[in-house]
Design a protein around this motif. Structure first.
Motif, PDB file in Angstrom:
ATOM      1  N   LEU A  89       1.345   6.832  -6.528  1.00 46.55           N
ATOM      2  CA  LEU A  89       0.309   8.086  -6.737  1.00 46.55           C
ATOM      3  C   LEU A  89       0.801   9.449  -6.667  1.00 46.55           C
ATOM      4  O   LEU A  89       0.491  10.394  -7.371  1.00 46.55           O
ATOM      5  N   LYS A  90       1.780   9.550  -5.708  1.00 45.08           N
ATOM      6  CA  LYS A  90       2.386  10.855  -5.645  1.00 45.08           C
ATOM      7  C   LYS A  90       3.244  11.167  -6.645  1.00 45.08           C
ATOM      8  O   LYS A  90       3.202  12.493  -7.055  1.00 45.08           O
ATOM      9  N   ALA A 108       0.985   4.060  -2.844  1.00 49.20           N
ATOM     10  CA  ALA A 108       0.846   5.502  -2.340  1.00 49.20           C
ATOM     11  C   ALA A 108       2.052   6.333  -3.032  1.00 49.20           C
ATOM     12  O   ALA A 108       2.050   7.372  -3.373  1.00 49.20           O
ATOM     13  N   THR A 158       2.221   8.465  12.172  1.00 54.33           N
ATOM     14  CA  THR A 158       1.495   7.385  11.978  1.00 54.33           C
ATOM     15  C   THR A 158       2.123   6.133  12.505  1.00 54.33           C
ATOM     16  O   THR A 158       1.293   5.206  13.083  1.00 54.33           O
ATOM     17  N   GLY A 159       3.145   6.235  13.096  1.00 55.26           N
ATOM     18  CA  GLY A 159       3.998   5.191  13.963  1.00 55.26           C
ATOM     19  C   GLY A 159       4.714   4.287  12.880  1.00 55.26           C
ATOM     20  O   GLY A 159       5.560   3.214  13.325  1.00 55.26           O
ATOM     21  N   ARG A 160       4.578   4.458  11.652  1.00 51.38           N
ATOM     22  CA  ARG A 160       5.465   3.706  10.518  1.00 51.38           C
ATOM     23  C   ARG A 160       7.006   3.974  10.649  1.00 51.38           C
ATOM     24  O   ARG A 160       7.221   5.503  10.838  1.00 51.38           O
ATOM     25  N   LEU A 191       3.632  11.334   8.149  1.00 51.97           N
ATOM     26  CA  LEU A 191       3.768  10.154   7.867  1.00 51.97           C
ATOM     27  C   LEU A 191       4.757   9.320   9.095  1.00 51.97           C
ATOM     28  O   LEU A 191       4.187   8.288   9.557  1.00 51.97           O
ATOM     29  N   LEU A 249       9.242   4.094   5.417  1.00 50.65           N
ATOM     30  CA  LEU A 249       8.819   5.023   4.595  1.00 50.65           C
ATOM     31  C   LEU A 249      10.046   5.318   3.458  1.00 50.65           C
ATOM     32  O   LEU A 249       9.634   5.766   2.360  1.00 50.65           O
ATOM     33  N   ARG A 294      10.554   5.233   9.861  1.00 51.80           N
ATOM     34  CA  ARG A 294      11.112   6.120   9.031  1.00 51.80           C
ATOM     35  C   ARG A 294      11.856   5.202   7.869  1.00 51.80           C
ATOM     36  O   ARG A 294      11.937   5.472   6.607  1.00 51.80           O
ATOM     37  N   ARG A 348       0.851  -1.281   0.044  1.00 50.94           N
ATOM     38  CA  ARG A 348      -0.180  -0.029   0.009  1.00 50.94           C
ATOM     39  C   ARG A 348       0.852   1.280   0.168  1.00 50.94           C
ATOM     40  O   ARG A 348       0.614   2.331  -0.615  1.00 50.94           O
ATOM     41  N   LEU A 349       1.955   1.307   0.791  1.00 54.98           N
ATOM     42  CA  LEU A 349       2.807   2.400   0.844  1.00 54.98           C
ATOM     43  C   LEU A 349       3.601   2.651  -0.595  1.00 54.98           C
ATOM     44  O   LEU A 349       3.694   3.772  -1.105  1.00 54.98           O
TER      45      LEU A 349
END
Lengths: 250, 307
Positions: free
Chosen positions: A9-10, A6, A94-96, A91, A101, A98, A2-3
């Protein structure tokens, strides 16, 4: 996953970036084909058919150069856009982690770039066949070499761009990487006094996968060595970028 | 009542400068908690430290009962936050921006996007690029971004900043509604009036230190008792009250209205008797509740004088 979606998409919603990506890859190949086909149609005695292996090489050489530039642009955008837009901290809260990410940036950039490059590559190869007329068709070996060459160049430049944008702005990274690929890297390969140390330069390792005309005879290496050099460059920039992202204040 | 935010000796230094100084903070569950202080007092730094956006120099932090940073991911999964101004990818729509953050949260977050947009009144503009949004719309989109986490705790940094009066009213209603749903809202502000109107509890911070915390009413009630008196002859009333040693101070509080600070057991009835006996007609006499603003200014000016 999902990341990664995303991340895609960006990137794809940036109209300017996507327009330039298409223009500099698909558009550039089409423009060169149109020029060569037109020249042949207007003056067939001076200008041979627009296909065959040599003309395909022209199409793919254009794609190689501009594809590398596009890889730098997309990679530096993927690496910098969250921080530049001030969204990185949102981001992070959210707790994810780094590192999670950071880790999706290269796959996201490649998944945006590779389909477009594949279309441009298919157009270039297709031109070599469709417009060949009495010229021979391009060989599978050369097509394979170009595919590996372009992929290696795009991959390494996306990774380096993503890694470097953890330290510097995207504009600086684009400038540095264009200068490295066009000027500094090739220049270093010409300095014979550097001897075998030149094998550690990524440009030399990338050139190893290219057709014969790109391989620097004085900086030859095995495929295993070339892969190792590229793997080291990828590991160094990926690790540096990830560590910087993990440690920076969001 | 369980504490949703608890800090002990929390300190954050930037070089030699102490931005957050040994803060002990306890935020109870299910309330609106105001973190009140002047600009530069260390409010945003404390919020950034709570959320792990910057590392604490020393001290302990617990969010939703979970120690930080050891249980950071577990805690932040139920926390929504706006730090400084809400920022977004301007080239994406409001809905796309929420989907970007939802991708970093659990799968249910994406399903909450339509409700979150509806809740803040942005459903009709959700398909527009954020670069076309006003500041108020961005604030509301920031709240929607918090809501997709179904948060037990919302941390809002200066949520009223830049909003027009209608926007402030709407934000206040939203915050009170969140509290009504059992969520805890921790908001920082330098707007005393807003904290007093919106929050149940408050901590006053200055120069990186929490100098007072408790229920808004209790904090406002600290200080000496005072009295508002409306009279027909202000000059005569001043003269009478000036002779009473237990009246600590007399100040104007409007036309023909005086505000007295009482000391040493003086009662409203004593004041009334003294004025009437002297021929001054008293048309209003009521205990005055100190505002949070007065308490805040008294505390921060005292600290400033001590520095």
């Amino acid at each position: 996953m999902r990341l990664v979606r995303a991340e895609i998409l960006k990137l794809v919603r940036r109209r300017g970036l996507m327009a330039w990506t298409l223009i500099l890859t698909v558009g550039a190949v089409i423009v060169v084909e149109v020029i060569l086909v037109t020249l042949h149609a207007v003056n067939p005695e001076h200008h041979g058919p627009a296909g065959g292996q040599e003309n395909m090489s022209h199409y793919l050489d254009v794609l190689l150069g501009l594809g590398t530039l596009v890889a730098i642009m997309v990679g530096s955008t993927a690496g910098s856009q969250d921080v530049a837009n001030g969204v990185f901290r949102d981001l992070v809260v959210t707790g994810r982690s780094r590192s999670a990410l950071f880790n999706v940036r290269v796959p996201g950039a490649l998944l945006v770039l590779l389909p477009i490059l594949a279309v441009a590559f298919a157009l270039g190869v297709g031109g070599g066949f469709v417009f060949a007329a009495d010229l021979g068709h391009p060989s599978g070996k050369v097509i394979g070499e170009y595919a590996a060459y372009i992929f290696a160049s795009v991959l390494i430049n996306v990774v380096i761009a993503v890694g470097l944008t953890s330290f510097a702005s995207s504009r600086v990274v684009v400038g540095v990487l264009v200068a490295w690929n066009v000027l500094i890297g090739p220049l270093l390969l010409q300095i014979s006094s550097l001897g075998g140390a030149r094998r550690a330069i990524d440009v030399a390792a990338i050139d190893h996968f290219g057709p014969d005309q790109y391989v620097n005879d004085s900086v030859t290496m095995s495929t295993g060595a070339a892969l190792l050099v590229l793997a080291i460059w990828i590991a160094v920039f990926n690790t540096a970028g990830r560590i910087s992202t993990e440690r920076r204040d969001a | 009542m369980d504490a949703v935010i608890e800090t002990r000796g929390l300190t954050k230094k930037f070089g030699d400068r102490i931005a957050v100084d040994s803060v002990d903070l306890t935020v109870p569950a299910g309330v609106a908690f105001g973190f009140l202080g002047p600009n530069g007092a260390g409010k945003t730094t404390l919020i950034r430290t709570l959320l792990g956006l910057t590392h604490a120099t020393s001290g302990e932090v617990s969010l939703l009962g979970l120690p930080q940073p050891a249980k950071r991911a577990d805690a932040l999964a139920r926390v929504g936050a706006i730090v400084e101004e809400p920022r977004f990818h301007p080239h994406l729509t409001g809905r796309e921006n929420l989907s970007i953050v939802a991708a970093a949260r659990d799968r249910a977050s994406a399903e909450r996007i339509p409700d979150a947009l509806e809740r803040v009144g942005l459903t009709g503009r959700a398909g527009d690029r954020v670069k076309t949004y006003s500041l108020g719309m961005r604030q509301r989109l920031g709240i929607a971004r918090c809501l997709i986490a179904d948060p037990a705790l919302l941390i809002l940094d200066e949520p009223m900043n830049g909003l027009d009066p209608a926007g402030i009213l709407e934000m206040r209603r939203l915050i009170r509604a969140f509290v009504g749903e059992g969520r805890t809202v921790f908001l920082s502000s330098h707007l005393l009036d807003e904290v007093e109107k919106t929050c149940d509890y408050v901590a006053i911070v200055d120069l990186g230190r929490v100098v007072l915390q408790g229920a808004v009413g209790e904090i406002a009630a600290t200080g000496e008792p005072s009295l508002v008196v409306e009279v027909d002859d202000e000059a005569r009333a001043r003269e009478v009250l000036g002779r009473e040693p237990r009246v600590a101070s007399v100040e104007n509080d409007g036309i023909s209205t005086l505000r007295l600070t009482l000391g040493d057991g003086l009662r409203a009835a004593d004041v009334n008797r003294a004025l009437v006996t002297a021929g001054v007609a008293v048309s209003r006499l009521e205990p005055a509740r100190a505002t949070l603003e007065e308490t805040f200014l008294a505390i921060t000016s005292r600290l400033g004088a001590n520095e």
